[in-house]
Design a protein around this motif. Sequence first.
Motif, short mmCIF file in Angstrom:
data_model
loop_
_atom_site.label_atom_id
_atom_site.label_comp_id
_atom_site.label_asym_id
_atom_site.label_seq_id
_atom_site.Cartn_x
_atom_site.Cartn_y
_atom_site.Cartn_z
N GLU A 6 40.71 39.60 31.42
CA GLU A 6 41.23 38.75 32.49
C GLU A 6 40.10 37.92 33.11
O GLU A 6 38.96 38.38 33.20
CB GLU A 6 41.86 39.58 33.60
N ILE A 7 40.45 36.72 33.52
CA ILE A 7 39.55 35.86 34.27
C ILE A 7 40.04 35.86 35.70
O ILE A 7 41.20 35.53 35.96
CB ILE A 7 39.54 34.44 33.70
N VAL A 8 39.17 36.24 36.62
CA VAL A 8 39.50 36.22 38.04
C VAL A 8 39.10 34.86 38.58
O VAL A 8 37.95 34.45 38.46
CB VAL A 8 38.77 37.35 38.81
N LEU A 9 40.06 34.15 39.16
CA LEU A 9 39.80 32.86 39.79
C LEU A 9 39.55 33.15 41.26
O LEU A 9 40.46 33.50 42.00
CB LEU A 9 40.99 31.92 39.60
N GLU A 10 38.28 33.02 41.67
CA GLU A 10 37.89 33.50 42.99
C GLU A 10 37.09 32.44 43.75
O GLU A 10 36.18 31.83 43.17
CB GLU A 10 37.04 34.76 42.82
N ASP B 165 32.49 53.36 24.00
CA ASP B 165 33.00 52.02 23.72
C ASP B 165 33.04 51.24 25.03
O ASP B 165 33.75 51.62 25.96
CB ASP B 165 34.41 52.12 23.12
N ILE B 166 32.26 50.17 25.12
CA ILE B 166 32.23 49.34 26.32
C ILE B 166 32.72 47.95 25.93
O ILE B 166 32.23 47.36 24.96
CB ILE B 166 30.80 49.27 26.90
N LYS B 167 33.70 47.44 26.67
CA LYS B 167 34.27 46.12 26.39
C LYS B 167 34.39 45.33 27.69
O LYS B 167 34.47 45.91 28.77
CB LYS B 167 35.67 46.26 25.78
N LEU B 168 34.44 44.02 27.56
CA LEU B 168 34.67 43.16 28.71
C LEU B 168 36.10 43.34 29.19
O LEU B 168 37.04 43.31 28.40
CB LEU B 168 34.43 41.69 28.32
N SER B 169 36.27 43.50 30.48
CA SER B 169 37.59 43.64 31.08
C SER B 169 37.93 42.42 31.93
O SER B 169 39.01 41.85 31.81
CB SER B 169 37.63 44.90 31.95
N GLN B 170 37.01 42.05 32.82
CA GLN B 170 37.23 40.92 33.71
C GLN B 170 35.94 40.13 33.87
O GLN B 170 34.85 40.70 33.82
CB GLN B 170 37.69 41.38 35.10
N CYS B 171 36.08 38.84 34.06
CA CYS B 171 34.96 38.00 34.46
C CYS B 171 35.47 37.06 35.54
O CYS B 171 36.68 36.93 35.73
CB CYS B 171 34.36 37.25 33.27
N PHE B 172 34.55 36.43 36.25
CA PHE B 172 34.92 35.62 37.41
C PHE B 172 34.54 34.17 37.19
O PHE B 172 33.47 33.87 36.67
CB PHE B 172 34.21 36.14 38.66
N ILE B 173 35.44 33.28 37.61
CA ILE B 173 35.16 31.85 37.66
C ILE B 173 35.41 31.43 39.09
O ILE B 173 36.48 31.69 39.66
CB ILE B 173 36.06 31.06 36.69
N ALA B 174 34.42 30.77 39.68
CA ALA B 174 34.55 30.30 41.06
C ALA B 174 35.46 29.08 41.11
O ALA B 174 35.32 28.15 40.32
CB ALA B 174 33.17 29.95 41.62
#
Length: 138
Positions: A53-57, A2-11
């Motif tokens: 989660e969305i990482v604000l980076e 089972d593979i799921k999205l955990s985090q993605c990044f927004i600049a």
Amino acid sequence: MDIKLSQCFIAVDDHDKALAFYRDVLGFEVRNDVGFEGMRWVTVGAPSQPDVEIVLEPPAANPNASPADKQAMVELLAKGMLRGVIFSTDDCDAAFERIRAAGAEVLQEPIDQPYGVRDCAFRDPAGNMLRFTQRRAG
């Protein structure tokens, strides 16, 4: 498996402006806001998706990027040229009104698309394109 999205990044170019938008306008929870190796690690997420989660980076946060690459990322962000994010909503028109009332730059008012969604688009404070889609019945 089972593979799921955990985090993605927004600049983002300013964490405080980004938080005011993602937390106060979109209603996301702040999951983390901590200092990390001289930087700031900020994550937000929708209350309805506790495991995403969305990482604000900052665009130049990659320690392995060359100075020229970091500068190129900063310039692309300033032009709004980095890829955007698509959020789903159960009411595109209400989301549009809420986000527009908060002063976000409107890119597209709500319209019915031929591929089965009603959507609208904005720029976040850093210039990223954000789309908000609602699946149409039928």
